[in-house]
Design a protein around this motif. Structure first.
Motif, PDB file in Angstrom:
ATOM      1  N   GLU A 283      -0.778   2.451   3.304  1.00 20.79           N
ATOM      2  CA  GLU A 283      -0.059   3.161   4.368  1.00 20.79           C
ATOM      3  C   GLU A 283      -0.774   4.452   4.745  1.00 20.79           C
ATOM      4  N   LEU A 285      -3.784   5.090   4.685  1.00 18.90           N
ATOM      5  CA  LEU A 285      -4.997   4.827   5.465  1.00 18.90           C
ATOM      6  C   LEU A 285      -4.662   4.417   6.893  1.00 18.90           C
ATOM      7  N   GLY A 286      -3.365   4.272   7.175  1.00 16.92           N
ATOM      8  CA  GLY A 286      -2.950   3.951   8.533  1.00 16.92           C
ATOM      9  C   GLY A 286      -2.804   2.468   8.815  1.00 16.92           C
ATOM     10  N   LEU A 287      -2.852   1.635   7.767  1.00 21.78           N
ATOM     11  CA  LEU A 287      -2.688   0.201   7.990  1.00 21.78           C
ATOM     12  C   LEU A 287      -1.247  -0.102   8.416  1.00 21.78           C
TER      13      LEU A 287
END
Ligand SMILES: Nc1ncnc2c1ncn2[C@@H]1O[C@H](COP(=O)(O)OP(=O)(O)OP(=O)(O)O)[C@@H](O)[C@H]1O
Ligand SMILES: [Mg+2]
Lengths: 383, 258
Positions: A283, A285-287
């Motif tokens: 999360e 990491l922006g996934l």
């Protein structure tokens, strides 16, 4: 302070180094085979009085039964004869019944002169399956075209109706190809449903969670036979007039959902083993949810759950034999039907042993394969 | 703490990048954050310390929404954190986070750990992403480990990989939650060195740590938290030599004497 023992002090250690260079010089020979065998027997067969008694009883039974079975099954057996009288004269197994009846056993009610089509279908299926199992071919660029072609060929062969092949209804499909279609359909359809149910059950959205829990818990509480009866007899009544689904499709969907409910719980076990940190790292990491799920969470969860997953896949293969009760002729039902023949019926044991061997072969391959996959997946990692 | 506010030191640009205004958070009935006010300027390095359970992790996890706050306002790089998923994703693209337990993806090689997010989130072509990954691995001095799995690396190496992984998203802010607490003493330095270098490059950093040496040399400000609130904010010189609050003094005496 530790300078004196540091490895840099090379010259004084010359003797010790010679030791590591020739490690055999100080080694003792391993204990001899004979003693090892005796020790193994003592530890495993005669460890306690109860253990000894059990060993003697089982040993006696083996000594009594194994030679008898070999005599019946191999030495006195009739391997091939078109004439049942020959078998009647013999005390041994009549494997000739398999030779005589293998076509209706393997192919059920499918029109006799079209059996070659099933042979082609089976060959394509087993070939594609084998390729799929080999890790070197695990690339979408290979597997997707492979199965697209394979499914096209298999359906053409089974259904016909094109290229001058006569059309064969699904109600006439039978034997091993039917078992294969049911098994593959169940797993291919059921597995994605299982994943969705497992994810749904862990969802933070109450509606999705409740739906998943309800489906899993209600269907797990029902025997497979009931689900098949509903799929075949009740479901059509519930449909509006004019809307109809093929019986084979209905059975397959029923089996797939049943399979999915059990498999979902196995997968959920895998999901629960994933540490929270994996979600947080993904999360942060922006996934997105689906990127995180498909790339980070599921690959790890499925690997952890693999033994259980394979267990249910093997069970699904054997569960295809339940179609017996709804009038589809899989390999087991076909054999039962064939063995009604008064000329050959007294050798039903041999016929069923043959069917058992077919099931065993596929199940054994699957379970050996799953062990191999576990080995592959744990290569080079410690987790 | 009004006193703490006054001691806040503006950095050169003076451009605010993180704002927490009256932020409160509860876990059930338990209040983990009480009326937190904090602004962090662009390029500033802030060290957060305080006793266990004081809410340090909770506070910095609110900044990239791994925890949601229930009262107050959090604005990161001009984006307010609300339930709006778009905003959350936008903030997470700007904010990197390094965890105490590394949280590398164990089923992927190091290089894939690094290249994954740029490819998925920034739609970077695989080749470019891997090239960039190798670049950052070189920067944290473990390029030669690129094709191993995380489980084959030492703790210090894993944490450096984790830092490099965050940097691959080219964040404007880096959050560190006790990045060296799970490491053996001989590995702490190699991780701190990487962090010092990052600070020298002008990265905005919020670091929860008990490495007071790091705080002294790198931090613009040190924040002391206790019992769910910020007790004191001061530049390191004043924080260590003339702490205002008794709670800070007690804490410092405890951690500096051993
Ligand atoms: N998910 C959670 N559910 C319930 N309580 C939580 C949760 N996370 C944290 N807490 C509680 O909130 C308080 C603050 O936790 P936090 O992790 O922020 O402390 P910390 O200052 O980081 O401590 P440490 O130095 O031990 O990491 C603690 O009392 C903790 O028990
Ligand atoms: Mg913490």
């Amino acid at each position: 302070m530790t300078d004196t023992t540091a490895p840099i002090a090379a010259p004084p250690r010359a003797e010790g180094q010679a030791d590591t260079d020739q490690p055999r010089s100080r080694q003792q020979p391993p204990p001899t085979e004979k003693i090892a065998v005796l020790r193994w027997m003592k530890e495993n067969l005669f460890a306690s009085p109860g253990n000894t008694l059990l060993t003697i009883i089982l040993g006696a039974a083996l000594i009594y039964w194994v030679p008898a079975f070999i005599k019946w099954g191999f030495i006195d057996a009739i391997w091939y004869t078109p004439d049942p009288e020959v078998c009647r004269q013999s005390d041994g197994a009549c494997w000739a019944v398999v030779a005589e009846k293998h076509r209706p056993m393997l192919f059920g009610l499918y029109p006799y002169e079209e059996h070659w089509r099933l042979v082609v279908a089976l060959a394509v299926y087993l070939g594609s399956f084998t390729i799929t199992l080999i890790r070197r071919f695990w690339h979408w660029q290979i597997l997707v075209p492979l199965w697209t072609v394979a499914i096209a060929v298999i359906s053409t062969m089974l259904w016909g109706g094109v290229f001058g092949l006569t059309f064969v209804e699904t109600s006439q499909w039978g034997g091993l190809p039917l078992t294969m279609v049911l098994f593959s359909g169940t797993v291919v359809l059921g597995f994605p449903i299982a994943i969705l149910l497992a994810l749904g059950r862990r969802s933070h959205l109450p509606l999705i969670k409740a739906t998943s829990v309800t489906i899993i818990e209600s269907l797990r509480g029902v025997p497979l036979i009931t689900i098949l009866f509903v799929a075949v007899n009740v479901f059509p009544l519930a449909l509006p007039d004019g809307l109809e689904f093929d019986k084979l499709v209905r059975v397959m969907v029923g089996m797939a959902i049943f399979f999915a409910c059990y498999q979902a719980e196995v997968i959920r076990g895998g999901l629960q083993a994933i540490p929270r940190g994996q979600y947080e790292a993904a999360e942060s990491l922006g996934l997105s949810y689906w990127q995180m799920t498909t790339r980070i969470i599921l690959p790890q969860a499925l690997r952890i759950a693999l033994p259980g997953i394979m267990n249910h896949i093997i069970a699904a293969l054997k569960n295809t034999s339940f179609v017996l009760i709804i009038g589809l002729f899989d390999i087991l039902t076909a054999t039962t039907a064939v063995m009604q023949d008064p000329l050959w019926r007294r050798w039903f044991v041999e016929a069923y042993l043959f069917v058992a061997a077919v099931y065993f072969f596929f199940c054994y391959v699957l379970s050996k394969y799953s062990q191999q996959v576990e080995r592959w997946l744990s290569e080079g990692r410690r987790f | 703490m009004p006193g703490a506010r006054k001691t806040r030191k503006k950095n050169e640009t003076g451009e605010t990048i993180i704002t927490l205004e009256g932020v409160s958070k509860w876990f059930g009935d338990f209040q983990a954050l009480r009326d937190i006010n904090l602004t962090v300027d662009k390029g500033e390095r802030v060290v957060v310390c305080g006793p266990s359970g004081s809410g340090k992790s909770t506070m910095i996890r609110c900044i990239n929404r791994l925890e949601n706050h229930q009262r107050g306002r959090i604005v990161v790089d001009g984006i307010e954190l609300t339930d709006n998923l778009k905003n959350i994703e936008a903030v997470r693209r700007e904010v990197g986070m390094v965890f105490q337990s590394f949280n590398l993806f164990p089923h992927m090689r190091v290089i894939d750990n690094l290249a994954l997010a740029p490819m998925l989130v920034r739609q970077m072509p695989k080749k470019d992403a891997e090239e960039m990954a190798l670049g950052y691995l070189r920067r944290v001095q473990i390029e030669e480990q690129a094709y191993k799995y995380p489980g084959q690396l030492s703790g210090g190496q894993q944490q450096r990989v984790a830092i490099a992984r965050s940097l691959c998203m080219q964040p404007r802010i880096m959050l560190f939650d006790e990045p060296t607490s799970a490491l053996d003493p001989e590995m702490i330095k190699e991780v701190l060195d990487v962090m010092v270098e990052l600070a020298e490059d002008g990265m905005t950093m919020v670091v929860v740590t008990h490495e007071m040496g790091f705080a002294r040399t790198v931090a613009n400000r040190v924040i002391f938290m206790d019992d769910a609130e910020i007790v004191e904010i001061a530049p390191p010189e004043t924080f260590f030599s003339k702490p205002k609050s008794d709670r800070t003094k007690l804490f410092l005496s405890q951690i500096l004497t051993h």
